[in-house]
Design a protein around this motif. Structure first.
Motif, PDB file in Angstrom:
ATOM      1  N   MET A  59      54.640  51.536  53.273  1.00 17.90           N
ATOM      2  CA  MET A  59      53.546  51.452  52.344  1.00 17.90           C
ATOM      3  C   MET A  59      52.256  51.204  53.107  1.00 17.90           C
ATOM      4  O   MET A  59      52.234  50.460  54.074  1.00 17.90           O
ATOM      5  N   ALA A  60      51.182  51.799  52.652  1.00 18.50           N
ATOM      6  CA  ALA A  60      49.885  51.622  53.287  1.00 18.50           C
ATOM      7  C   ALA A  60      49.327  50.243  52.943  1.00 18.50           C
ATOM      8  O   ALA A  60      49.977  49.452  52.281  1.00 18.50           O
ATOM      9  N   GLN A  61      48.093  49.983  53.362  1.00 15.88           N
ATOM     10  CA  GLN A  61      47.455  48.708  53.078  1.00 15.88           C
ATOM     11  C   GLN A  61      47.269  48.510  51.578  1.00 15.88           C
ATOM     12  O   GLN A  61      47.185  49.474  50.817  1.00 15.88           O
ATOM     13  N   LYS A  62      47.144  47.233  51.188  1.00 16.63           N
ATOM     14  CA  LYS A  62      46.874  46.899  49.791  1.00 16.63           C
ATOM     15  C   LYS A  62      45.516  47.456  49.404  1.00 16.63           C
ATOM     16  O   LYS A  62      44.556  47.301  50.145  1.00 16.63           O
ATOM     17  N   PRO A  63      45.446  48.068  48.230  1.00 20.16           N
ATOM     18  CA  PRO A  63      44.131  48.514  47.754  1.00 20.16           C
ATOM     19  C   PRO A  63      43.267  47.298  47.415  1.00 20.16           C
ATOM     20  O   PRO A  63      43.783  46.209  47.202  1.00 20.16           O
ATOM     21  N   SER A  64      41.965  47.500  47.341  1.00 20.59           N
ATOM     22  CA  SER A  64      41.090  46.434  46.882  1.00 20.59           C
ATOM     23  C   SER A  64      40.226  46.984  45.759  1.00 20.59           C
ATOM     24  O   SER A  64      39.892  48.167  45.747  1.00 20.59           O
ATOM     25  N   SER A  65      39.916  46.121  44.809  1.00 21.12           N
ATOM     26  CA  SER A  65      39.151  46.530  43.650  1.00 21.12           C
ATOM     27  C   SER A  65      38.443  45.311  43.074  1.00 21.12           C
ATOM     28  O   SER A  65      38.955  44.198  43.164  1.00 21.12           O
ATOM     29  N   GLU A  66      37.279  45.533  42.473  1.00 23.22           N
ATOM     30  CA  GLU A  66      36.578  44.442  41.802  1.00 23.22           C
ATOM     31  C   GLU A  66      37.251  44.110  40.478  1.00 23.22           C
ATOM     32  O   GLU A  66      37.042  43.039  39.924  1.00 23.22           O
ATOM     33  N   ASN A  67      38.052  45.017  39.940  1.00 26.09           N
ATOM     34  CA  ASN A  67      38.631  44.843  38.615  1.00 26.09           C
ATOM     35  C   ASN A  67      40.098  44.448  38.613  1.00 26.09           C
ATOM     36  O   ASN A  67      40.671  44.227  37.552  1.00 26.09           O
ATOM     37  N   ALA A  68      40.726  44.395  39.780  1.00 26.41           N
ATOM     38  CA  ALA A  68      42.155  44.082  39.817  1.00 26.41           C
ATOM     39  C   ALA A  68      42.497  43.352  41.105  1.00 26.41           C
ATOM     40  O   ALA A  68      41.823  43.491  42.117  1.00 26.41           O
ATOM     41  N   MET A  98      52.136  45.313  43.492  1.00 22.10           N
ATOM     42  CA  MET A  98      51.909  44.944  42.101  1.00 22.10           C
ATOM     43  C   MET A  98      50.415  44.779  41.864  1.00 22.10           C
ATOM     44  O   MET A  98      49.654  44.494  42.795  1.00 22.10           O
ATOM     45  N   GLN A  99      50.012  44.938  40.588  1.00 19.29           N
ATOM     46  CA  GLN A  99      48.602  44.909  40.231  1.00 19.29           C
ATOM     47  C   GLN A  99      48.399  44.082  38.967  1.00 19.29           C
ATOM     48  O   GLN A  99      49.241  44.091  38.078  1.00 19.29           O
ATOM     49  N   MET A 100      47.255  43.363  38.920  1.00 14.75           N
ATOM     50  CA  MET A 100      46.896  42.599  37.743  1.00 14.75           C
ATOM     51  C   MET A 100      45.391  42.656  37.534  1.00 14.75           C
ATOM     52  O   MET A 100      44.627  42.378  38.469  1.00 14.75           O
ATOM     53  N   PRO A 101      44.941  43.032  36.326  1.00 13.70           N
ATOM     54  CA  PRO A 101      43.501  43.046  36.060  1.00 13.70           C
ATOM     55  C   PRO A 101      42.902  41.646  36.160  1.00 13.70           C
ATOM     56  O   PRO A 101      43.457  40.690  35.611  1.00 13.70           O
ATOM     57  N   ILE A 102      41.794  41.499  36.851  1.00 12.10           N
ATOM     58  CA  ILE A 102      41.133  40.208  37.011  1.00 12.10           C
ATOM     59  C   ILE A 102      40.672  39.674  35.664  1.00 12.10           C
ATOM     60  O   ILE A 102      40.794  38.486  35.374  1.00 12.10           O
ATOM     61  N   GLY A 103      40.160  40.556  34.821  1.00 14.28           N
ATOM     62  CA  GLY A 103      39.681  40.122  33.502  1.00 14.28           C
ATOM     63  C   GLY A 103      40.770  39.473  32.673  1.00 14.28           C
ATOM     64  O   GLY A 103      40.507  38.557  31.898  1.00 14.28           O
ATOM     65  N   ARG A 152      33.654  39.016  33.681  1.00 19.45           N
ATOM     66  CA  ARG A 152      34.942  39.623  34.054  1.00 19.45           C
ATOM     67  C   ARG A 152      35.763  39.964  32.817  1.00 19.45           C
ATOM     68  O   ARG A 152      36.416  41.005  32.753  1.00 19.45           O
ATOM     69  N   VAL A 153      35.750  39.079  31.819  1.00 15.95           N
ATOM     70  CA  VAL A 153      36.499  39.325  30.582  1.00 15.95           C
ATOM     71  C   VAL A 153      35.924  40.542  29.869  1.00 15.95           C
ATOM     72  O   VAL A 153      36.666  41.417  29.406  1.00 15.95           O
ATOM     73  N   GLU A 154      34.605  40.626  29.772  1.00 19.24           N
ATOM     74  CA  GLU A 154      33.978  41.772  29.112  1.00 19.24           C
ATOM     75  C   GLU A 154      34.320  43.077  29.818  1.00 19.24           C
ATOM     76  O   GLU A 154      34.625  44.089  29.168  1.00 19.24           O
ATOM     77  N   GLU A 155      34.293  43.076  31.152  1.00 17.35           N
ATOM     78  CA  GLU A 155      34.647  44.281  31.910  1.00 17.35           C
ATOM     79  C   GLU A 155      36.099  44.667  31.651  1.00 17.35           C
ATOM     80  O   GLU A 155      36.415  45.848  31.496  1.00 17.35           O
ATOM     81  N   TYR A 156      36.962  43.681  31.596  1.00 16.18           N
ATOM     82  CA  TYR A 156      38.385  43.935  31.323  1.00 16.18           C
ATOM     83  C   TYR A 156      38.562  44.533  29.931  1.00 16.18           C
ATOM     84  O   TYR A 156      39.266  45.522  29.763  1.00 16.18           O
ATOM     85  N   GLU A 157      37.899  43.949  28.933  1.00 11.89           N
ATOM     86  CA  GLU A 157      38.023  44.453  27.564  1.00 11.89           C
ATOM     87  C   GLU A 157      37.475  45.871  27.447  1.00 11.89           C
ATOM     88  O   GLU A 157      38.053  46.713  26.773  1.00 11.89           O
TER      89      GLU A 157
END
Length: 152
Positions: free
Chosen positions: A1-10, A99-104, A136-141
């Motif tokens: 598997m490659a490196q972990k992705p990075s994201s502002e939303n997850a 595994m992935q989880m939305p920050i919001g 963060r919650v608003e972006e998630y919603e």
């Protein structure tokens, strides 16, 4: 598997597990990936709430910390598997899981839990940390609503 992705939303967590049983190897890799996410959630919360922690003390700080720990535990139930690879090595299975989880989602549950303690929630609302979490919650919603619109 490659490196972990990075994201502002997850947040992403990577884990690996090996065992003679495929199911055991899968469970080990998932548990390690969730642990990776849990560490990231705690780091995010600590970063967002540092100033607020300086304003509270004693019993309030203890309640705040306990709420944070309970939320990390609860949020991990909503983590989703993003990718998984299975290899057979020397008679054992080695499984790599991302595994992935939305920050919001984490911020939403944190704010919800804080609302059960009215005094602490009122103090937290006046902090910059609250504004950052609310954002963060608003972006998630918004992302959840956009995803629902695409399905229709």
């Amino acid at each position: 598997m490659a490196q972990k992705p990075s994201s502002e939303n997850a947040l992403y967590g990577a884990g690996t597990g090996s065992a003679s049983s495929l199911q055991t190897a899968i469970e080990k890799s998932k548990m390690r990936a969730q642990g990776d996410i849990a560490s990231s959630i705690e780091a995010q919360f600590n970063s967002m709430t540092r100033d607020f922690r300086e304003d509270v003390s004693g019993e309030e700080l203890s309640q705040f910390t306990q709420a944070q720990e309970q939320i990390v535990s609860q949020v991990l139930r909503g983590v989703q598997s993003e990718d998984q690879r299975v290899l057979k090595e020397d008679g054992e299975y080695r499984v790599y899981t991302l595994m992935q989880m939305p920050i919001g989602q984490a911020a939403e549950q944190f704010l919800s839990r804080l609302q059960t303690d009215e005094e602490m929630y009122t103090r937290f609302r006046s902090s910059e940390a609250f504004e950052e979490m609310r954002k963060r919650v608003e972006e998630y919603e918004e992302s959840q609503n956009a995803g629902a619109g695409e399905q229709n």
